[in-house]
Design a protein around this motif. Structure first.
Motif, PDB file in Angstrom:
ATOM      1  N   THR A  79       0.836  -1.198   0.000  1.00 39.59           N
ATOM      2  CA  THR A  79       0.000   0.000   0.000  1.00 39.59           C
ATOM      3  C   THR A  79       0.875   1.253   0.000  1.00 39.59           C
ATOM      4  O   THR A  79       1.980   1.256   0.545  1.00 39.59           O
ATOM      5  CB  THR A  79      -0.948   0.032   1.211  1.00 39.59           C
ATOM      6  OG1 THR A  79      -0.196   0.205   2.411  1.00 39.59           O
ATOM      7  CG2 THR A  79      -1.758  -1.243   1.303  1.00 39.59           C
ATOM      8  N   LEU A  84      -3.954  10.519  -0.917  1.00 36.27           N
ATOM      9  CA  LEU A  84      -4.389   9.488  -1.857  1.00 36.27           C
ATOM     10  C   LEU A  84      -3.828   8.154  -1.382  1.00 36.27           C
ATOM     11  O   LEU A  84      -2.615   7.974  -1.289  1.00 36.27           O
ATOM     12  CB  LEU A  84      -3.890   9.799  -3.264  1.00 36.27           C
ATOM     13  CG  LEU A  84      -4.216   8.751  -4.337  1.00 36.27           C
ATOM     14  CD1 LEU A  84      -5.729   8.677  -4.586  1.00 36.27           C
ATOM     15  CD2 LEU A  84      -3.477   9.052  -5.641  1.00 36.27           C
ATOM     16  N   ASP A  85      -4.726   7.230  -1.037  1.00 35.55           N
ATOM     17  CA  ASP A  85      -4.327   5.883  -0.629  1.00 35.55           C
ATOM     18  C   ASP A  85      -4.444   4.943  -1.821  1.00 35.55           C
ATOM     19  O   ASP A  85      -5.457   4.966  -2.543  1.00 35.55           O
ATOM     20  CB  ASP A  85      -5.223   5.371   0.499  1.00 35.55           C
ATOM     21  CG  ASP A  85      -4.992   6.108   1.802  1.00 35.55           C
ATOM     22  OD1 ASP A  85      -3.976   6.817   1.908  1.00 35.55           O
ATOM     23  OD2 ASP A  85      -5.828   5.966   2.716  1.00 35.55           O
ATOM     24  N   GLU A  86      -3.427   4.097  -1.999  1.00 33.53           N
ATOM     25  CA  GLU A  86      -3.418   3.155  -3.118  1.00 33.53           C
ATOM     26  C   GLU A  86      -3.020   1.759  -2.642  1.00 33.53           C
ATOM     27  O   GLU A  86      -2.129   1.610  -1.805  1.00 33.53           O
ATOM     28  CB  GLU A  86      -2.421   3.597  -4.195  1.00 33.53           C
ATOM     29  CG  GLU A  86      -2.773   4.885  -4.899  1.00 33.53           C
ATOM     30  CD  GLU A  86      -1.760   5.261  -5.953  1.00 33.53           C
ATOM     31  OE1 GLU A  86      -2.134   5.951  -6.913  1.00 33.53           O
ATOM     32  OE2 GLU A  86      -0.570   4.858  -5.834  1.00 33.53           O
ATOM     33  N   GLU A 116      -1.290  -0.960  -4.331  1.00 33.96           N
ATOM     34  CA  GLU A 116      -0.547  -1.074  -5.582  1.00 33.96           C
ATOM     35  C   GLU A 116      -0.563  -2.485  -6.146  1.00 33.96           C
ATOM     36  O   GLU A 116      -0.689  -2.694  -7.335  1.00 33.96           O
ATOM     37  CB  GLU A 116       0.906  -0.638  -5.363  1.00 33.96           C
ATOM     38  CG  GLU A 116       1.055   0.834  -4.997  1.00 33.96           C
ATOM     39  CD  GLU A 116       2.490   1.205  -4.729  1.00 33.96           C
ATOM     40  OE1 GLU A 116       3.203   0.387  -4.100  1.00 33.96           O
ATOM     41  OE2 GLU A 116       2.901   2.293  -5.141  1.00 33.96           O
ATOM     42  N   SER A 120      -7.766   2.527  -5.188  1.00 36.14           N
ATOM     43  CA  SER A 120      -7.360   3.846  -4.690  1.00 36.14           C
ATOM     44  C   SER A 120      -8.577   4.614  -4.176  1.00 36.14           C
ATOM     45  O   SER A 120      -9.722   4.309  -4.529  1.00 36.14           O
ATOM     46  CB  SER A 120      -6.657   4.658  -5.785  1.00 36.14           C
ATOM     47  OG  SER A 120      -7.564   5.019  -6.803  1.00 36.14           O
ATOM     48  N   TYR A 151      -9.258   8.940  -2.465  1.00 40.40           N
ATOM     49  CA  TYR A 151      -8.637  10.179  -2.014  1.00 40.40           C
ATOM     50  C   TYR A 151      -9.429  10.770  -0.852  1.00 40.40           C
ATOM     51  O   TYR A 151     -10.603  10.466  -0.633  1.00 40.40           O
ATOM     52  CB  TYR A 151      -8.550  11.197  -3.157  1.00 40.40           C
ATOM     53  CG  TYR A 151      -9.883  11.785  -3.566  1.00 40.40           C
ATOM     54  CD1 TYR A 151     -10.455  12.862  -2.879  1.00 40.40           C
ATOM     55  CD2 TYR A 151     -10.599  11.268  -4.647  1.00 40.40           C
ATOM     56  CE1 TYR A 151     -11.680  13.398  -3.240  1.00 40.40           C
ATOM     57  CE2 TYR A 151     -11.825  11.782  -5.014  1.00 40.40           C
ATOM     58  CZ  TYR A 151     -12.360  12.852  -4.312  1.00 40.40           C
ATOM     59  OH  TYR A 151     -13.583  13.377  -4.667  1.00 40.40           O
TER      60      TYR A 151
END
Length: 616
Positions: free
Chosen positions: A305, A332-334, A336, A354, A356
């Protein structure tokens, strides 16, 4: 609650009898995290604990969980020794109800919603600020129990010579530790570079499981460089990374070792736009990467992440008595790469990757009639997953001429659902729920602080209601909790001995069942004492905690168990051979107490560590 108050008052009766000396309260120190700008601690209603680099070295702790033990308002439950999972309960709230920042950058896993404190390299840390109570009106999601901000080491000295710090040591469980730092300044530039490594064979983490030793190794790095321009504007880049492997005890058929990388990188610029207008812009990225493996070394799953952060803060000095802060955050969280169980078709990724969150906030810090201080803040967040949320907080403190400071505060806070709770794929039993709402809380606290001569004391009582707690699988917003507590602290220098006494009394209850919340101790008392005898420093720490409930998942159906209370005693000493060399040693758990803070998991027995230090 009445019993809690009566007990705490009896502990504090001696300091209360000495408050008639009619001198101002002396609680020196500057706090950054409580207002997002530098503010004197004795002008704030919020409870705060600060650990400096000197405290970390004096206490001879090797991990953040060890530093946190016995801290006011804070309890931890650890599933074994070095590197094992640590749950942190700030004022009795859930582990996911504390916001953790490193140099202003939000860290932790976006999938689980918690921070791996046990993996962060303490050698690369300069300062830790712990702010207790709701802080969502300044920081947004997660700050229900409070905020912990970690500041990495920074080179900034009065001369242009490089300063070097080295240490090496070893101890029980075949543990070896080395660390080195070089820092300094060159004209208008400053720099810091640090590297550390810890390696331990550990001990068996879990009872009634594979009786092997669960080892751990971690290499930490920290780099920082900055420049001050002729107009006093500054720019600074910073980087911290921890990377290593961890062995643990799991259930049959699941992985039992992992490889991790935790990293933070950021860039900060600040300047005075006008004489009374200071502006700061910070950009950063944190990542939490974890791969797990089966006992034969084959790959099990992956959770990677990333959290992108951007903040703009503007501090305006309206007058000598009023300071206004206005700011904006974008996060912004992702997820990946989410190979959760790649060998099961259709079970290898999240529904979304994702989301935001954008927030606007303002905070006013005012001094009224010379001795009254007001802090008021309000914030609005727009979250891609659930929409808008507004929070506010107000605090008041009065520093009287009689050496007593009453204070009070009220605020609300929220926590956004995690990626696991929202988007986890179907696992045969359930799945994430994209319709979840945020968990939310309302808190208020009152208290008194004071000081006279060598005595300083503080007493706080607080009440928190948490609603729409997420539970079950699939998860839903159904649970409610009520948390009441007392925090008391006394510090003194008496006959050359520096002493600190912390008392935590807690009543965290599940409203539906009336039962105490899992893994929280209802009472904790810690006492630390230290003194220098010429070139020799000595110290001791005593931690006494009451029982705590937990769940035994080895029974069917699972059953509620009670883990007994315990008392641990740690001893430490240091010999300053000369101004550059020092030899230190620490004996932990002197009484060889056998106890648990998480059901089924062992804790360290009597153990020691010795090290040699060089500073020049």
């Amino acid at each position: 609650m009445q019993k809690i108050i009566a007990t705490s008052l009896s502990v504090l009766i001696i300091p209360f009898s000495n408050v008639h000396a009619r001198q101002p309260v002396d609680l020196p120190g500057v706090i950054v995290t409580a207002t997002r700008t530098e503010t004197l601690k004795n002008e704030l209603a919020a409870g705060a604990t600060v650990y400096t680099r000197q405290d970390i070295d004096r206490l001879q702790v090797k991990t953040l969980p060890d530093l946190f033990k016995g801290t006011l308002g804070l309890d931890i439950a650890q599933s074994g020794g070095y590197g094992q999972t640590t749950d942190l309960f700030l004022r009795g709230t859930n582990p996911g109800h504390v916001l953790v920042l490193i140099d202003g950058i939000k860290v932790g896993s976006a999938t689980t919603g918690t921070t791996p404190y046990e993996l962060l390299p303490i050698d690369q840390i300069e300062r830790v600020e712990i702010i207790r109570g709701p802080q969502s009106s300044l920081y947004g999601s997660e700050a229900i129990g409070g905020v912990i901000q970690i500041f990495t080491r920074k080179g900034n000295h009065d001369d242009d010579k490089p300063h070097v710090s080295l240490q090496a040591g070893g101890g029980s469980y075949d543990t070896a530790h080395t660390a080195g730092t070089v820092s300094g300044k060159l004209g208008a530039n400053w720099y810091n570079l640090g590297v550390s490594h810890i390696d331990s064979q550990g001990f068996n983490a879990k009872r009634n499981s594979d009786p092997d030793r669960d080892g751990y190794e971690n290499t930490g790095m920290n780099a920082r460089v900055g420049h001050r321009f002729a107009n006093d504007a500054e720019i600074e880049a910073f980087f911290m990374r921890s990377q290593g492997t961890n062995e643990y005890d799991s259930y049959p058929g699941y992985g039992d070792n992992s490889a991790f990388v935790n990293q933070v990188v950021g860039l900060t610029g600040k300047m005075d736009v006008l004489e009374n207008w200071h502006s700061l812009l910070r950009l950063g990225r944190s990542s939490d990467d974890l791969d797990t493996f089966f006992p034969d070394g084959s790959f099990e799953n992956r959770y990677n992440t990333t959290r992108w952060n951007a903040s703009w803060l503007n501090q305006v000095q309206l007058s000598d008595a009023h300071q206004l802060t206005v700011g904006a955050d974008y996060r912004l969280d992702e997820v990946e790469n989410s190979d959760i169980v790649p060998y099961i078709a259709g079970f290898d990724t999240y529904a979304r990757h994702s989301r935001y969150d954008a927030g606007l906030f303002t905070e006013l810090h005012s001094r009224l009639f010379d001795r009254h201080f007001i802090n008021a803040s309000v914030r609005g967040d727009k979250n891609e997953a659930f929409g808008d949320y507004a929070t506010g907080n107000i605090g008041w403190r009065y520093n009287s001429a009689f050496g007593i400071s009453p204070f009070a505060s009220f605020g609300n806070a929220f926590k956004a659902p995690t990626f696991n709770e929202l988007y986890y794929p179907f696992d045969g039993y359930g799945h994430g729920n994209p319709n979840l709402k945020p968990e939310e809380s309302q808190s208020f606290e009152v208290g008194l602080a004071g000081g006279q001569g060598r005595w300083q004391w503080e007493l706080r009582a607080y009440h928190t209601d948490v609603e729409q707690l997420i539970s079950g699988w699939p998860p839903v917003n159904v649970d409610k909790a009520r948390i009441e507590g007392i925090e008391a602290q006394i510090t003194t220098d008496l006959l050359g001995w520096h002493q600190k006494l912390n008392l935590n009394l807690l009543d965290p209850v599940d409203v539906a069942t009336g039962l105490r919340l899992q893994r929280r101790s209802d009472k904790s008392l810690s006492f630390d004492v230290s003194r220098s005898f010429g070139q020799i420093d000595v110290g001791a720490n005593v931690l006494a905690q009451g029982d705590r409930p937990d769940i035994d998942y080895n029974t069917f159906p699972s059953s509620r168990v009670n883990l007994h209370g315990f008392v641990t005693v740690d001893l430490r000493t240091a010999w300053h051979i000369n101004k550059s060399w020092m030899l230190s040693g620490k004996l932990n758990n002197l009484l060889d107490e056998n106890y648990q803070t998480a059901n089924g998991y062992n804790t360290p027995d009597r153990n020691f560590f010795v090290s040699v230090h060089y500073n020049h």
